[in-house]
Design a protein around this motif. Structure first.
Motif, PDB file in Angstrom:
ATOM      1  N   ALA A  96       0.984  -1.257   0.013  1.00 39.97           N
ATOM      2  CA  ALA A  96      -0.088   0.182   0.024  1.00 39.97           C
ATOM      3  C   ALA A  96       0.954   1.267   0.131  1.00 39.97           C
ATOM      4  N   VAL A  97       0.391   2.311  -0.561  1.00 40.79           N
ATOM      5  CA  VAL A  97       1.100   3.608  -0.750  1.00 40.79           C
ATOM      6  C   VAL A  97       0.005   4.758   0.301  1.00 40.79           C
ATOM      7  N   TYR A  98       0.614   5.624   0.872  1.00 42.20           N
ATOM      8  CA  TYR A  98      -0.168   6.440   1.699  1.00 42.20           C
ATOM      9  C   TYR A  98      -0.549   7.586   0.669  1.00 42.20           C
ATOM     10  N   ALA A  99      -1.554   7.664  -0.207  1.00 42.26           N
ATOM     11  CA  ALA A  99      -1.796   8.464  -1.243  1.00 42.26           C
ATOM     12  C   ALA A  99      -3.454   8.604  -1.442  1.00 42.26           C
ATOM     13  N   GLY A 100      -4.191   8.188  -0.482  1.00 44.64           N
ATOM     14  CA  GLY A 100      -5.528   8.206  -0.743  1.00 44.64           C
ATOM     15  C   GLY A 100      -6.163   9.509  -1.408  1.00 44.64           C
ATOM     16  N   ARG A 101      -5.797  10.537  -0.583  1.00 49.30           N
ATOM     17  CA  ARG A 101      -6.352  11.939  -1.292  1.00 49.30           C
ATOM     18  C   ARG A 101      -5.916  12.258  -2.571  1.00 49.30           C
ATOM     19  N   LYS A 150     -13.015  13.379  -1.977  1.00 48.40           N
ATOM     20  CA  LYS A 150     -14.334  13.164  -1.392  1.00 48.40           C
ATOM     21  C   LYS A 150     -14.536  11.924  -0.771  1.00 48.40           C
ATOM     22  N   ASP A 151     -13.826  11.007  -1.103  1.00 44.96           N
ATOM     23  CA  ASP A 151     -13.711   9.601  -0.644  1.00 44.96           C
ATOM     24  C   ASP A 151     -12.625   9.496   0.568  1.00 44.96           C
ATOM     25  N   ALA A 152     -11.463  10.171   0.374  1.00 45.19           N
ATOM     26  CA  ALA A 152     -10.266   9.931   1.051  1.00 45.19           C
ATOM     27  C   ALA A 152      -9.662  11.367   1.637  1.00 45.19           C
ATOM     28  N   GLY A 153     -10.583  12.436   1.661  1.00 45.53           N
ATOM     29  CA  GLY A 153     -10.044  13.649   1.966  1.00 45.53           C
ATOM     30  C   GLY A 153      -9.937  13.740   3.779  1.00 45.53           C
ATOM     31  N   LYS A 154     -10.518  13.325   4.179  1.00 43.84           N
ATOM     32  CA  LYS A 154     -10.877  13.501   5.927  1.00 43.84           C
ATOM     33  C   LYS A 154     -10.518  12.438   6.883  1.00 43.84           C
ATOM     34  N   ASN A 155      -9.792  12.644   7.971  1.00 50.23           N
ATOM     35  CA  ASN A 155      -9.620  11.723   8.821  1.00 50.23           C
ATOM     36  C   ASN A 155      -9.962  12.260  10.258  1.00 50.23           C
ATOM     37  N   PHE A 156     -10.074  11.017  11.204  1.00 55.28           N
ATOM     38  CA  PHE A 156     -10.927  11.407  12.391  1.00 55.28           C
ATOM     39  C   PHE A 156      -9.710  10.807  13.632  1.00 55.28           C
TER      40      PHE A 156
END
Length: 410
Positions: free
Chosen positions: A210-215, A221-227
């Motif tokens: 995996a690569v940390y590149a979601g946004r 829209k799908d990978a822009g926020k974290n909690f």
């Protein structure tokens, strides 16, 4: 090399002893300026610097074993506009050394940058909300660590679990809420995840890690926020949560025993490519439990500080980056002891730390062991630290470091 290191230790010790030995251990630090008669309106400025000299045993033939650096140089200011409003600004530099200096201080990467800029509104005496580039983090106590009063030489690196991946140097742009229900303190936040990060030049490969590149690859829209969130219960003395920075050691000034738990969740934060090259998102989920104990031992000035945490890291399939971030788990702990001393201004504190991490990508472990000692001449405001650190990653050869730090905090 040993003779040079001894001379350096003695020189810095004598300089700080004669210059700062008159400082009070109870000095609260900073410059506080009252803007009205009763002090409800004010601003405060705090400044600190940490200087390192480090020896590394295993280096290439053309590289010096010993290097000096400015580990941190920071300025923090906050203003209480009235009892309900607060604004905080924190800026500075990190790890300035001979290899990343710029001839005119204007390199490709700015030496000075904002570590935090946020505003806060107090709903009542126990609960607040705020927004900005903030440090109200989740996961664990060490992911909210103050760099003013760390007990070990530096924070456990893997505890700052999102630096450069979803944030700007452990700070996210977002909104937060913090407060306390009796002895239970909390901090929760909803944040933007950064588009550019330490893997901005890396793309997933078919059936690769995996690569940390979601946004960046899947969109905001799908990978822009974290909690994120962290919750700790205070059994004895209550710690302040006026600011987010957790104290590393009170040197016996309080009797504290806290148990905490926290999390960080970034939906589709990482990306993998299947055997046809199609991209798929994978959730990033990190959680931890920890315990912190700090207390005086008797009436002779001795004290103990102890901390332990278990952290589970899921950055996606076989994720690993720079021997720092890995999908797997971690056990970390440290303990320090303040030696009895009638001199209230000078304290000595030997300590030890241990970190063991499981790493899915290499089906192996990494271990780090450290021993060191702090000499305090005015609490954390004037401190010398020397530490030996040994770290081993998988089947690679172990690396050893000896680091001397001088710290001033005003």
């Amino acid at each position: 090399m040993r003779k040079q290191l001894i001379i350096l230790v003695v020189s810095i010790f004598l300089t700080l002893q004669y210059t700062y030995s008159q400082g009070s251990p109870d000095y609260t630090g900073g410059l506080k300026v009252k803007l009205n008669e009763d002090g409800t309106k004010y601003f405060r400025i705090i400044s600190w610097a940490q200087f390192w000299a480090r020896y590394q045993d295993d280096v290439p033939d053309d590289v010096s074993n010993t290097n000096m650096s400015i580990r941190r140089a920071r300025i923090l200011t906050y203003a209480q506009i009235n009892k309900n409003f607060l604004i905080l600004t924190h800026f500075g530099l990190n790890s300035l050394n001979a290899n990343n200096q710029s001839p005119l201080g204007r390199g490709e990467e700015s030496q000075l940058f904002f570590h935090g800029v946020w505003g806060q509104y107090n709903l009542n005496t126990n609960h607040s909300i705020g927004a900005g580039l903030h440090y109200w983090n989740g996961i664990s106590r060490l992911n909210n660590q103050s760099t003013l009063n760390i007990m070990t030489l530096d924070n456990n690196r893997q505890s700052w679990a999102t630096i450069g991946l979803s944030d700007q140097f452990a700070r996210h742009i977002g909104i937060y809420a913090k407060g306390a229900f009796g002895k239970l303190q909390y901090r929760v936040s909803i944040n933007e995840s950064g588009t550019n990060n330490l893997q901005e030049a890396t793309d997933p490969t078919p059936d690769g890690p995996a690569v940390y590149a979601g946004r960046r690859l899947l969109g905001s829209k799908d990978a822009g926020k974290n909690f994120a969130g962290y919750f700790d219960y205070h059994f004895f003395d209550q710690e302040s949560n006026f600011l987010p920075y957790k104290v590393g050691t009170y040197l016996g000034g309080k009797k504290v025993f806290n148990v905490g738990a926290g999390f960080f969740f970034h939906p589709e934060g990482s990306v993998v490519a299947n055997d046809t090259g199609e991209l798929e998102g994978e959730d990033v989920a990190i959680f931890a439990v920890d315990a912190f104990y700090d207390a005086p031992l008797g009436e002779n000035g001795s004290a103990i500080t102890a901390y332990a945490t278990y952290q589970n890291n899921d950055y996606g399939k076989n994720f690993t980056l720079g021997q720092t971030y890995e999908t797997g788990s971690m056990i970390y702990g440290h303990v320090g002891y303040v030696i009895p001393n009638d001199n209230k201004k000078t304290k000595f504190q030997p300590y030890a730390s241990f970190n063991r991490r499981s790493i899915d990508a290499i089906d192996d472990n990494a271990t780090t062991f450290g021993v060191g000692a702090n000499a305090y001449f005015s609490g954390h405001h004037s401190k010398i630290t020397i530490e030996y650190l040994n770290t081993k990653y998988g089947d690679n050869d172990a690396q050893s470091f000896v680091t001397l730090q001088a710290m001033i905090y005003l």
